[in-house]
Design an enzyme around this catalytic site. Structure first.
Site, PDB file in Angstrom:
ATOM      1  CG  PHE A  52      -1.816   1.209   1.312  1.00  0.00           C
ATOM      2  CD1 PHE A  52      -2.815   1.401   0.367  1.00  0.00           C
ATOM      3  CD2 PHE A  52      -1.678   2.136   2.334  1.00  0.00           C
ATOM      4  CE1 PHE A  52      -3.659   2.505   0.447  1.00  0.00           C
ATOM      5  CE2 PHE A  52      -2.527   3.240   2.424  1.00  0.00           C
ATOM      6  CZ  PHE A  52      -3.518   3.424   1.473  1.00  0.00           C
ATOM      7  N   GLY A  53       0.635   2.101  -1.006  1.00  0.00           N
ATOM      8  CA  GLY A  53       1.342   3.367  -1.116  1.00  0.00           C
ATOM      9  C   GLY A  53       0.431   4.533  -0.809  1.00  0.00           C
ATOM     10  CE1 TYR A  54       2.821   7.276   3.988  1.00  0.00           C
ATOM     11  CE2 TYR A  54       2.484   4.899   3.929  1.00  0.00           C
ATOM     12  CZ  TYR A  54       3.205   5.995   4.361  1.00  0.00           C
ATOM     13  OH  TYR A  54       4.322   5.813   5.147  1.00  0.00           O
ATOM     14  N   GLY A  55       2.062   7.905  -0.375  1.00  0.00           N
ATOM     15  CA  GLY A  55       2.812   9.118  -0.682  1.00  0.00           C
ATOM     16  C   GLY A  55       3.493   8.979  -2.023  1.00  0.00           C
ATOM     17  CB  SER A  56       7.002   9.467  -3.118  1.00  0.00           C
ATOM     18  OG  SER A  56       7.672   8.582  -2.237  1.00  0.00           O
ATOM     19  CD  GLU A 129       8.918   3.838   1.166  1.00  0.00           C
ATOM     20  OE1 GLU A 129       8.444   4.458   2.145  1.00  0.00           O
ATOM     21  OE2 GLU A 129       9.133   4.375   0.056  1.00  0.00           O
TER      22      GLU A 129
END
Length: 222
Positions: A52-56, A129
Site C-alpha cells: 500500500f502506497g500513500y505518498g511518493s 522505505e
C-alpha cells in the site's frame, strides 16, 4: 539525484544519506534483511503480495508490480511527520515527508507484486522505505475501491520512537517547512504537489493536503 530503481539498487540512495553525515542511521544489509524476513513471516510462501502506497509510492513506486488498485485503509491517516534533512531538505532547512499515523482513514494505491517476484521487488521497497529504519513495516487490511474486495497489504507506519519523527505540527508550521526546503532529491513542495496531483487524478482528493498546497502557495507567492 533522481529516485529510481537504479539509484536504489546501486546503493546511491543510502550512500547519499551516509555521505551527508549528520549522524543519520543507515540500516545495515543484515538488519534490513531481518526486517524484511520478519514482515514476510506473516505471508504465505508462493502467494502474491500487495503493497500500500500513500505518498511518493503512488507516483514513483520504482518496483515492478502486476496490478494496481485504489484502496482505503481505515485506522490510519497520512501526515507530514518525518523530518528529511537530506532528500527533500537540508540540515539547515529540513523538509518533511509523509508517514502513516494512527487514527482516521487514508486512501491510496495498492500494488500487487507477483509471487515469484516478491523477494526481488520487496528488496527494492525495503532499500527505499527502510533505508534509515524510520518506519514500521505493518500488515493492514485494505478495502479495494476497484473491486470492493478486502485484502491484506504491507505498508509503512511512522515509528514515533525514531529521532526524525516530527510529532504534532500545526498546518502553518508544516507548510512553512515544505515551502522552503530543498534537498538532493528536489524540493519538498514538489513532493507535496506531486502527491496531491496524482491523488486528484485517481479521484482520491485529500482535503488536508489540498489545504497544505494552498498554504504553501501563499508562502511562496503563487
Amino acid at each position: 539525484m533522481s529516485l529510481t530503481r537504479d539509484t536504489i539498487l546501486s546503493g546511491d540512495l543510502a550512500r547519499m544519506i551516509r555521505e551527508a553525515g549528520e549522524g543519520h542511521r543507515i540500516m545495515s544489509d543484515e538488519d534490513r534483511e531481518r526486517s524484511l524476513q520478519a514482515a514476510l513471516a506473516a505471508h504465505t510462501l508462493g502467494e502474491d503480495i500487495w503493497v500500500f502506497g500513500y505518498g511518493s509510492l503512488i507516483w514513483n513506486p520504482a518496483f515492478h508490480y502486476e496490478e494496481r488498485s485504489t484502496a482505503v485503509l481505515d485506522g490510519f491517516h497520512r501526515a507530514f511527520c518525518l523530518w528529511t534533512p537530506i532528500g527533500r531538505g537540508s540540515p539547515e532547512t529540513p523538509g518533511l515527508t509523509l508517514g502513516l499515523k494512527p487514527g482516521g482513514r487514508c486512501r491510496g494505491v495498492a500494488f500487487r507484486v507477483a509471487a515469484d517476484a516478491v523477494m526481488t521487488e520487496l528488496d527494492v521497497v525495503w532499500r527505499r522505505e527502510m533505508v534509515t529504519g524510520a518506519y514500521r513495516p505493518t500488515w493492514v487490511p485494505l478495502q479495494m475501491i476497484d473491486d470492493g474486495l478486502q485484502r491484506q497489504a504491507l505498508t509503512f507506519v511512522m515509528d514515533p520512537e525514531n529521532e526524525r519523527y516530527a510529532g504534532e505540527l500545526t498546518s502553518d508550521a508544516t507548510a512553512a517547512a515544505i515551502a522552503h526546503a530543498t534537498g538532493r532529491l528536489g524540493t519538498c513542495r514538489e513532493y507535496l504537489f506531486n502527491t496531491v496531483a496524482h491523488l486528484e487524478e485517481l479521484g482520491l482528493p485529500d482535503e488536508h493536503l489540498r489545504d497544505l498546497v494552498a498554504r504553501v502557495n501563499r508562502i511562496i507567492g503563487t
